[in-house]
Design a protein around this motif. Structure first.
Motif, short mmCIF file in Angstrom:
data_model
loop_
_atom_site.label_atom_id
_atom_site.label_comp_id
_atom_site.label_asym_id
_atom_site.label_seq_id
_atom_site.Cartn_x
_atom_site.Cartn_y
_atom_site.Cartn_z
N VAL A 319 0.85 -1.20 0.00
CA VAL A 319 0.00 0.00 0.00
C VAL A 319 0.88 1.24 0.00
O VAL A 319 2.01 1.22 0.47
CB VAL A 319 -0.93 0.10 1.24
N THR A 320 0.33 2.33 -0.50
CA THR A 320 1.08 3.59 -0.44
C THR A 320 0.89 4.20 0.95
O THR A 320 -0.08 3.87 1.66
CB THR A 320 0.58 4.60 -1.49
N TYR A 321 1.77 5.08 1.28
CA TYR A 321 1.65 5.82 2.54
C TYR A 321 0.29 6.51 2.60
O TYR A 321 -0.40 6.49 3.63
CB TYR A 321 2.79 6.84 2.65
N THR A 322 -0.12 7.13 1.48
CA THR A 322 -1.39 7.86 1.45
C THR A 322 -2.57 6.93 1.76
O THR A 322 -3.46 7.27 2.53
CB THR A 322 -1.56 8.54 0.07
N ILE A 343 -4.08 9.99 14.30
CA ILE A 343 -3.76 10.33 12.92
C ILE A 343 -4.81 11.30 12.41
O ILE A 343 -5.99 10.96 12.36
CB ILE A 343 -3.78 9.06 12.04
N ASP A 344 -4.41 12.50 12.08
CA ASP A 344 -5.41 13.29 11.38
C ASP A 344 -4.90 13.95 10.10
O ASP A 344 -5.65 14.15 9.17
CB ASP A 344 -6.13 14.26 12.33
N GLU A 345 -3.59 14.18 10.03
CA GLU A 345 -3.11 14.86 8.83
C GLU A 345 -2.16 14.01 8.00
O GLU A 345 -1.35 13.26 8.55
CB GLU A 345 -2.34 16.11 9.24
N TRP A 346 -2.23 14.15 6.71
CA TRP A 346 -1.26 13.55 5.81
C TRP A 346 0.10 14.17 6.11
O TRP A 346 0.20 15.38 6.32
CB TRP A 346 -1.65 13.87 4.36
N GLY A 347 1.14 13.35 6.16
CA GLY A 347 2.47 13.92 6.36
C GLY A 347 3.14 13.47 7.65
O GLY A 347 4.35 13.54 7.78
N LYS A 374 8.32 13.12 1.46
CA LYS A 374 9.78 13.29 1.42
C LYS A 374 10.32 13.90 2.71
O LYS A 374 11.45 13.63 3.10
CB LYS A 374 10.21 14.10 0.20
N ALA A 375 9.47 14.67 3.39
CA ALA A 375 9.94 15.36 4.60
C ALA A 375 10.34 14.40 5.72
O ALA A 375 11.12 14.76 6.60
CB ALA A 375 8.86 16.32 5.10
N ASN A 384 9.44 11.62 -6.24
CA ASN A 384 8.36 11.31 -7.17
C ASN A 384 7.88 12.57 -7.88
O ASN A 384 8.13 13.69 -7.43
CB ASN A 384 7.19 10.64 -6.43
N ASP A 385 7.14 12.37 -8.98
CA ASP A 385 6.70 13.51 -9.80
C ASP A 385 5.71 14.42 -9.08
O ASP A 385 5.54 15.58 -9.46
CB ASP A 385 6.05 13.00 -11.10
N ASP A 386 5.03 13.90 -8.03
CA ASP A 386 4.06 14.73 -7.32
C ASP A 386 4.71 15.84 -6.49
O ASP A 386 4.02 16.71 -5.95
CB ASP A 386 3.16 13.86 -6.41
N GLY A 387 6.06 15.81 -6.38
CA GLY A 387 6.76 16.85 -5.64
C GLY A 387 6.63 16.71 -4.12
O GLY A 387 7.23 17.48 -3.37
N LYS A 388 5.84 15.72 -3.66
CA LYS A 388 5.60 15.58 -2.22
C LYS A 388 6.19 14.30 -1.64
O LYS A 388 6.54 14.24 -0.46
CB LYS A 388 4.08 15.53 -1.94
#
Ligand code: 4AD
Ligand code: MG
Length: 479
Positions: A319-322, A343-347, A374-375, A384-388
């Motif tokens: 699965v992806t992180y998202t 857990i409430d926010e992506w990231g 990436k952070a 990745n191409d999404d820049g995130k």
């Protein structure tokens, strides 16, 4: 074998022949009725029964056959009339090789707690639990080398003392010969590393990956298998300050190739142990089942052998992180505030409670999570191409959590240097690393398997301090 006259207990018990003379050497586990010795030599957990015919050994020697004593027994291997064993040794003579004062010997013939045994780690090899754990640890090491050898990987010895921080996390043990009396401080108030042994600041390696990449981008497929060090103040059942890591690195592999290799590799080494250490595994499975009986139902672990069987026969969930964050955000644990970190926010980074929820409650199998923000990941991961997100992959195992961390590497020079700049990683000190991107760069990927976490997974041991002979952790460095 070197000692021609001696046979191991294992070989005697496994052989179907009887009525031959031999010699065994080992340590006395128990001595009953001044007649029956349970002798163990570490070749197996099964003891050899050594029977002393009445009157054949003098009283002074008999008194020295005590728990923990080291003896040499010579005699004949015969079919056993007693229960519990098919053969035994009818002793013609007993020689005491090393006395053991039974009153002072810390390992009494009874069950000791793992905590107590950790305090006497120098003697715990003499217990069945630790003998099994360390025979399996040995077997796993061998399986790892065999897997890579058979698949054409080159074993690369990356340095233990380094001048870089591979993970960029700053959790390093310093290596220095500078005096600690303050005289190493220069007029500017800073430590003058020019005077140090290597003429610069150095540390114990946290990972061999960066050097591994240098080798992979020339030799193709390589792996490292060596000690790594982390000065993180983590007092948990999953962290050591000194642990062993296996780090394969492959030219021309993308993230998916990387995951496929990791899965095949993990399945192979587990199967190897199941095929070659079945008795030790059965012993540890029983130990775990007994331990679990004392626990409330909710805390019990999956039966060891079934768990291993399951892992070698089923694909890991990917699965992806998202996607993982969505599952966690909407799960009942999160809604009922059962997580310590909601857990409430992506990231956000996943805590071990989240990893264990995904593996043990949601998917009920090992899970590979990909494409983390990436952070929260290292500078070398491919953007990745999404820049995130980056092309990362972590493998999470039931009962353990993260067992593997890996990624496709950033092979594009400009992307890599700009990420390093963002993270304040000095490019001039990493020039050697950037050269692989300057000259003939290529797609490549790799991962790191924490060896002790793998040994924990296979043996079912709950504490990482019990799967390495001499554990190092905060405020403890014995031997
Ligand atoms: O996730 P980590 O930090 O990744 C790396 O070091 C990469 N350079 C690997 C690579 O891509 N070549 O560590 C890898 C694994 C973890 O998944 C975990 O199993 C283990 O090493 N590990 C530890 N094991 C015991 N004690 C610790 N303190 C550990 N830290 C990491
Ligand atoms: Mg990691």
């Amino acid at each position: 074998m070197y000692n021609k006259e001696r046979k191991t207990v294992k070989s005697i018990l496994e052989s179907t022949t009887t009525n031959y003379s031999t010699v065994v050497m080992g340590w006395v586990r128990t001595f009953r009725n001044t007649q029956f010795i349970a002798l163990n030599d570490g070749s197996t957990n099964d003891n050899l029964q050594v029977v002393i015919p009445l009157g054949s050994v003098d009283d002074a020697t008999l008194r020295r056959i005590t728990t923990g004593a080291c003896i040499k027994a010579s005699g004949e291997v015969v079919a056993s009339v007693g229960k519990g064993q098919s053969v035994e040794l009818a002793a013609a003579s007993i020689e005491i090789l090393g006395d053991s004062d039974a009153e002072k010997y810390p390992l009494q013939p009874k069950k000791h707690s793992l905590e107590f045994l950790r305090e006497i780690a120098h003697l715990r090899f003499r217990t069945n639990t630790f003998a099994s754990v360390f025979r399996i640890r040995h077997s796993l090491s061998f399986a790892i080398h065999k897997f890579f050898y058979d698949n054409g990987f080159v074993y690369m010895h990356t340095p233990i003392i380094t001048a870089s921080d591979a993970e960029g996390a700053g959790e390093m043990f310093r290596v220095t010969t500078l005096p600690l009396d303050g005289s190493a401080v220069g007029e500017d108030g800073l430590i003058n590393f020019k005077e140090d042994f290597f003429g610069r600041s150095t540390n114990l390696t946290v990972s061999g990956q960066l050097e591994g990449e240098l080798a992979a981008t020339a030799l193709g497929n390589i792996y490292t298998f060596g000690p790594t060090f982390r000065a993180e103040n983590s007092n948990t059942t999953r962290h050591l300050a000194e642990f062993w890591m296996i780090e394969p690195e492959m030219a021309f592999y993308d993230l998916e190739d990387n995951m496929n290799l990791a899965e095949e590799f993990i399945r192979y080494i587990i199967k190897f142990v199941m095929d070659n250490n079945s008795k030790d595994l059965a012993f540890l499975a029983q130990r775990l089942a007994d331990e679990d009986k004392q626990k409330p139902e909710a805390e019990r672990s999956f039966p060891l052998l079934e768990k291993l069987e399951f892992v070698i026969n089923n694909n890991f969930e990917r699965v992806t992180y998202t996607e993982a964050i969505e599952i966690l955000r909407n799960c009942s644990y999160n809604k009922k505030k059962k997580f310590r970190y909601l857990i409430d926010e992506w990231g956000v980074d996943l805590q071990s409670e989240h990893e264990r929820y995904l593996v043990e409650k949601h998917f009920k199998k090992p899970v590979i999570i990909t494409n983390y923000p990436k952070a929260i990941k290292s500078f070398y991961m491919r953007q990745n191409d999404d820049g995130k997100t980056v092309a990362a992959m972590d493998i999470l195992a039931p009962g353990i959590g993260e067992i593997v961390g890996g990624s496709q590497r950033e092979e594009r020079l400009n992307k890599l240097t700009s990420r390093m700049k963002e993270l304040n990683i000095p490019a001039d000190e990493m020039d050697w690393y950037l050269d692989t991107r300057r000259f003939g760069t290529c797609v490549h990927a790799g991962f790191g398997l924490g060896f002790e976490r793998m040994v924990q997974f296979v043996t079912g041991m709950g504490n990482i301090r019990d799967v390495i002979p001499f554990p190092r952790y905060p405020k403890s460095c014995m031997y």
